[in-house]
Design a protein around this motif. Structure first.
Motif, mmCIF file in Angstrom:
data_model
loop_
_atom_site.group_PDB
_atom_site.id
_atom_site.type_symbol
_atom_site.label_atom_id
_atom_site.label_comp_id
_atom_site.label_asym_id
_atom_site.label_seq_id
_atom_site.Cartn_x
_atom_site.Cartn_y
_atom_site.Cartn_z
ATOM 1 N N ALA A 146 -3.338 -6.522 4.121
ATOM 2 C CA ALA A 146 -2.234 -5.291 3.855
ATOM 3 C C ALA A 146 -1.093 -6.054 3.399
ATOM 4 C CB ALA A 146 -1.974 -4.659 5.411
ATOM 5 N N ARG A 149 5.562 -4.901 5.223
ATOM 6 C CA ARG A 149 6.646 -3.816 5.058
ATOM 7 C C ARG A 149 7.852 -4.521 5.264
ATOM 8 N NH1 ARG A 149 4.497 1.175 9.080
ATOM 9 N NH2 ARG A 149 2.291 1.326 7.875
ATOM 10 N N ASN A 154 9.496 1.314 8.505
ATOM 11 C CA ASN A 154 9.231 1.686 7.377
ATOM 12 C C ASN A 154 7.771 2.378 7.065
ATOM 13 O OD1 ASN A 154 11.669 0.718 6.376
ATOM 14 N ND2 ASN A 154 11.000 -0.816 5.165
ATOM 15 N N ALA A 155 7.884 3.636 6.365
ATOM 16 C CA ALA A 155 6.647 4.257 6.408
ATOM 17 C C ALA A 155 5.653 3.478 5.317
ATOM 18 C CB ALA A 155 6.813 5.745 5.692
ATOM 19 N N GLN A 156 6.032 2.793 4.247
ATOM 20 C CA GLN A 156 5.098 2.392 3.494
ATOM 21 C C GLN A 156 5.558 1.056 3.068
ATOM 22 O OE1 GLN A 156 2.829 3.848 1.889
ATOM 23 N NE2 GLN A 156 3.482 5.910 2.860
ATOM 24 N N PRO A 157 4.520 -0.020 2.848
ATOM 25 C CA PRO A 157 4.865 -1.511 2.536
ATOM 26 C C PRO A 157 5.542 -1.672 1.141
ATOM 27 C CG PRO A 157 2.641 -0.600 2.021
ATOM 28 C CD PRO A 157 3.136 0.658 2.794
ATOM 29 N N ALA A 159 6.091 -2.429 -2.546
ATOM 30 C CA ALA A 159 5.182 -2.374 -3.580
ATOM 31 C C ALA A 159 4.799 -3.550 -4.252
ATOM 32 C CB ALA A 159 5.714 -1.483 -4.769
#
Length: 397
Positions: A146, A149, A154-157, A159
């Motif tokens: 994965a 983050r 945070n909701a998303q890692p 990019a």
């Protein structure tokens, strides 16, 4: 090892990019991508603004020192994700604090799991906890599993950076892949494939430096100065022989001693300027990196020695225990005074001046949660400035 593209992107996301100077969570003036006075010029101050490209260039210069600190202190090769997490931690707490941290102590003891948990010990102020949790997750989780983050909340890692196309090994500049080869490449690679393509195997910074230095030394000291004189000696050696007189064979003497002396003097006159020029060329090429390494080590030693002296000199200060605001401010002021009294002016400038020394000491001390730059660092600077002026006045008298 070096900081990967993913680690760089995550660190930038944690630090943020602000083009106008501001105070961070502990009150230290900051600009760009986490740049403070402790890292060198420019010195952040109220009203200072920089361009986006300048912020990226400053960050590249700053982060190299922290990468070097982690690479030199960790006792064993680490996975890329763990190394990047330690660089993020070191960038935030400073090299001096990282060298004395429980994280590094447990790594040296072979307890990698315990070292990851020790990252969470750096939890002051409370606003830094989500970042520490993100660094802890990054330390434990491979990028193939994965992406990290910036903060656990945070909701998303973050990019993954876009992969730049590159030509195959050995291809000439301007090479283009055949149409069929380009068609066989996946258009939307999965995250593990993207990570594998983005972090190629490469020679580390230290190995590349050693190989380049060895090639230069061989070329300068062996091939260029030694080979021409040897060829010259082989071609012209008979010219040094003195004609033999017509004497009895029992009394024949070959005057090669004078010829050898003359040859040695000629080679010395030839090689001396060549060696001097070669030495100057080596200094010109490698003097900058070597000077930077030595200067960073001297600055760290100056801060460590000044801090140890201040902890022993200030009443109420105990090595290894948390310091109150008043005691911590007194320790910082005394450490700055010690550094100004003992260190040469050029080393003080390399450390960022009086403010840079004070900030490095401030970040290395175990202070209580209520300690900030406003109530601890700034009073110490004012006290050190006042005592420094008084000391100069007494010297003038």
């Amino acid at each position: 090892m070096d900081l990967s593209a993913v680690g760089r992107a995550v660190l930038i996301a944690r630090e943020g990019r602000r083009l106008e100077a501001y105070r961070d969570s502990v009150g230290v003036w900051t600009i760009g991508i986490g740049h403070t006075a402790a890292a060198g010029p420019p010195m952040p101050r109220a009203g200072l603004r920089i361009e986006a490209g300048e912020a990226d260039a400053i960050f590249t210069r700053d982060v190299a020192a922290f990468v070097r600190t982690v690479a030199e202190t960790v006792p064993e090769p680490l996975p890329q994700h763990a190394f990047d997490a330690l660089v993020s931690l070191c960038f935030n707490i400073g090299p001096a604090a990282f060298r004395r941290s429980t994280v590094l102590r447990r790594l040296r003891a072979g307890d990698r799991a315990g070292a990851g948990e020790a990252i969470l010990m750096w939890n002051r102020p409370a606003a830094i906890i989500p970042r520490r949790q993100g660094e802890f997750d990054q330390f434990r989780t491979p990028y193939e599993t994965a992406l990290p983050r910036a903060r656990r909340s945070n909701a998303q890692p973050v990019a993954a950076p876009v992969e730049r196309p590159s030509s195959p090994s050995g291809a000439r500049p301007g090479w283009r892949a055949p149409v069929g080869l380009a068609a066989r490449r996946p258009l939307n690679p999965s995250p593990p494939e993207r990570i594998a393509a983005m972090t190629p195997i490469k020679v580390t910074h230290h190995k590349a430096f050693a190989r380049s230095f060895a090639r230069t030394m061989a070329r300068v000291f062996l091939i260029r100065p030694v080979l021409p004189p040897l060829l010259l000696l082989g071609c012209c050696a008979p010219a040094h022989a003195t004609p033999l007189p017509a004497v009895d064979a029992a009394a024949l003497v070959l005057p090669w001693g004078d010829a050898v002396v003359a040859l040695a003097q000629g080679l010395s006159a030839l090689l001396t300027p060549v060696l001097v020029a070669a030495f100057a060329a080596v200094l010109a090429r490698f003097g900058g990196p070597l000077r930077l390494l030595v200067t960073d080590a001297l600055v760290d030693r100056l801060v460590r020695n000044a801090t140890d002296y201040a902890l022993n000199a200030v009443a109420g200060a105990v090595q290894g225990r948390r310091l109150t605001v008043s005691v911590g401010s007194a320790v910082i002021a005394r450490a700055v005074q010690r550094a100004l009294d003992q260190a040469p002016a050029w080393l003080i400038r390399a450390a960022g001046g009086r403010e840079g020394v004070a900030e490095k000491v401030f970040r290395s001390l175990p202070l209580e949660a209520a300690a900030t730059a406003g109530n601890t660092l700034e009073p110490a600077l004012e006290r050190a400035l006042g005592q420094g002026s008084a000391r100069e006045t007494r010297r003038a008298v």
